[in-house]
Scaffold this active site. Structure first.
Site: not given
Length: 566
Positions: A117, A145, A163, A169, A183, A186
């Site tokens: 939106h 999930s 999860a 990004k 983030r 590994r």
């Protein structure tokens, strides 16, 4: 008005991966009609696709690749294209311009939102235009999930998203990512994780060393409990031989050595256990003093035999025989002859308020017996529907449990331990979603912090298993409080790894209520249980793949299949 879906139809809404193998002709015809209806609106489907009738599928354009499915209560709109073998699991949302590669798994309650939106300050949000950059997901991607993926994101091939993450990004190929915002943790190609989340290298290394250690000592652990004179197994040296000890020996050897204990051939092990089954009741009593078959008490008025040991042997012997590629010699008649009316009467009189563990254990036994009876085509029509109907209408929505919430003397011990036994034999054994999984996590985590049962040195195998398994089971449906679940599991895992005694195995731990359990001395029961517990804890932490074993018996993670039909 449409009629309510049958129990069998509802199963495929939540377990659509079974549709191609187990659906009836009528169910396949209904699925074909559903796809034709969507095709009339422009959708296209490859072979072996499934779209639940309980899903909200209202696309502008939909191309579902071969072997892909949309499960119950998923919400799909916009322009959606998937490759082969993609899964949109229950309650997931896929909206906007979405492109998925091959082999993409979208976990329950996750949202891929390929639009946005406007929110400029001069207009109310609901009057502002939508924009859509779209979301692209590569091949072989697992989205856990309760994940949210925002518009404009590209997730590269072979990624895993833990999860509860919020992906804002792009993620490079092979990334394992977790968190809010997500983030990179590994590269997936380095060892160390089996479930979504942030793996721990130190814990993973400790788990790997433990796996090597126990495999090297497995034969010695089983050998110390074999009595060559009687040809029987005892839980530990110096105590009487038992049925469960024989079953535990088979489970430990299968788990760590990949074969039955070497004292007998697989056929001889199976025949020893099969010969113990009472042909009239179909239950297995405890061994007689001479090591032969024992005697069961007389049945109650509803035909059930009240014998706690024989009830557990339905689990222990049945799964041991399965590991030996065998099975019971007779149906479990005590369960097969119980009518739906008798089943309801029995469920109603179980001690849910005072002894929820006993009540849950009975459900575990009956459901497992009925599962074994499927091989014989034995059992009263409607019994499965009766059991799951009763359970789903009696569960407490505030706790996700069956039984009283707590007691001053024990806290939630009975409640949670009973939940484990009940769900092990019913929902977990058949791959069905548990009710109110978030409330289950709340209740079980609260209990798992009770120092009466979980302070260092006070844990026993029963109590830790009965927390670890519900957290693991509910965690397959929700990422609720995932960080707290992981922290609890990692603390218990670290302590559990240190309990192994070389050449002897695990002790059960401090005796439970009424002296239950074999105590602290290492034996087969403690070893079998703690090995399974460690796998569950390691899987919750994300390092189960480092163990080098996966339970296949009573505590196996895979379901047995649907609870009806062949």
């Amino acid at each position: 008005m449409d009629s309510e879906p049958s129990f069998e139809d509802a199963y495929f809404d939540y377990c659509p991966w079974d549709f191609s193998r187990h659906a009836s002709a009528a169910q396949r015809a209904a699925q074909a009609a559903r796809q034709r209806h969507l095709s009339d609106a422009g959708a296209r489907f490859g072979p072996r696709c499934f779209v639940s009738g309980a899903a909200g599928v209202f696309p502008d354009a939909l191309l579902l690749g071969e072997g892909s499915y949309i499960a119950g209560h998923a919400y799909v709109t916009g322009e959606v294209t998937t490759g082969a073998d993609c899964t949109v699991n229950p309650y997931a949302t896929v909206r906007g311009r979405i492109t998925l590669g091959d082999g993409v798994r979208i976990g329950a309650h996750s949202s891929l939102l390929g639009f946005n939106h406007g929110f400029a300050p001069d207009e109310p949000v609901h009057r502002q235009p939508l924009s859509s950059k779209g979301i692209t997901v590569g091949d072989d991607v697992w989205i856990g999930s309760n994940v949210v993926v925002l518009d404009g994101v590209t997730i590269g091939d072979h990624c895993v998203v833990g999860a509860g993450s919020v992906v804002t990004k792009d993620l490079a190929p092979w990334t394992i990512a977790a968190g809010n915002p997500a983030r990179p943790m590994r590269d997936r190609r380095t060892p160390g994780a089996s479930r979504g989340g942030a793996p721990s290298g130190g814990t993973g290394d400790a788990v790997a060393r433990f796996g090597d250690r126990v495999r090297a000592q497995a034969a010695e652990v089983v050998e110390r409990c074999w009595n060559a004179g009687t040809g029987r197994y005892s839980d530990r040296p110096g105590v009487a031989a038992t049925v469960r000890a024989h079953c535990d020996a088979i489970e430990v050897a299968d788990l760590l050595l990949g074969s039955p204990p070497a004292h007998l051939t697989a056929a001889e092990h199976a025949e020893r256990l099969r010969s113990l089954q009472d042909p009239i009741e179909g239950l297995v009593p405890e061994l007689a003093p001479d090591g032969g078959p024992g005697v069961l008490p007389a049945p109650a008025h509803d035909g059930w035999v009240e014998d706690g040991g024989a009830e557990y042997h339905v689990l222990a012997v049945g799964y041991a025989l399965e590991l030996l590629d065998s099975g019971f010699a007779h149906p479990v008649h005590a369960a097969a002859r119980m009518t739906p009316e008798q089943l309801v009467a029995r469920l109603e009189k179980l001690p849910w308020r005072t002894r929820a563990w006993s009540a849950g254990a009975w459900v575990d036994c009956w459901a497992t017996a009925a599962h074994r009876n499927r091989a014989w085509g034995a059992g009263a029509p409607g019994a499965w529907e009766t059991l799951f109907g009763w359970l789903t209408t009696r569960v407490d929505p505030w706790t996700g449990m069956w039984g009283e919430a707590a007691s001053p003397a024990e806290g939630r011990l009975q409640l949670v331990n009973g939940y484990y036994r009940l769900t092990r034999g019913s929902f977990a054994q058949f791959g069905l979603a548990v009710p109110y999984p978030e409330r289950v996590v709340d209740t079980v985590l609260d209990h798992g912090r009770d120092p009466r049962w979980f302070a260092a040195g006070r844990e026993n195998a029963c109590n830790v298993l009965d927390v670890a398994h519900p957290l693991w089971l509910a965690g397959r449906q929700t990422g609720h409080r995932a960080a707290e679940v992981r922290a609890w599991a990692e603390g218990q895992l670290t302590r559990a790894l240190g309990r192994w005694r070389d050449g002897a195995g695990f002790g059960f731990g401090p005796a439970g209520e009424g002296g239950a359990g074999p105590g602290r001395e290492p034996g087969l029961q403690g070893t079998e249980m703690w090995l399974a517990i460690i796998w569950l804890l390691a899987d919750l932490v994300g390092v189960a793949d480092r163990l080098g074993y996966r339970p296949r018996g009573v505590h196996r993670p895979e379901p047995a299949g649907r609870p009806w039909g062949g």
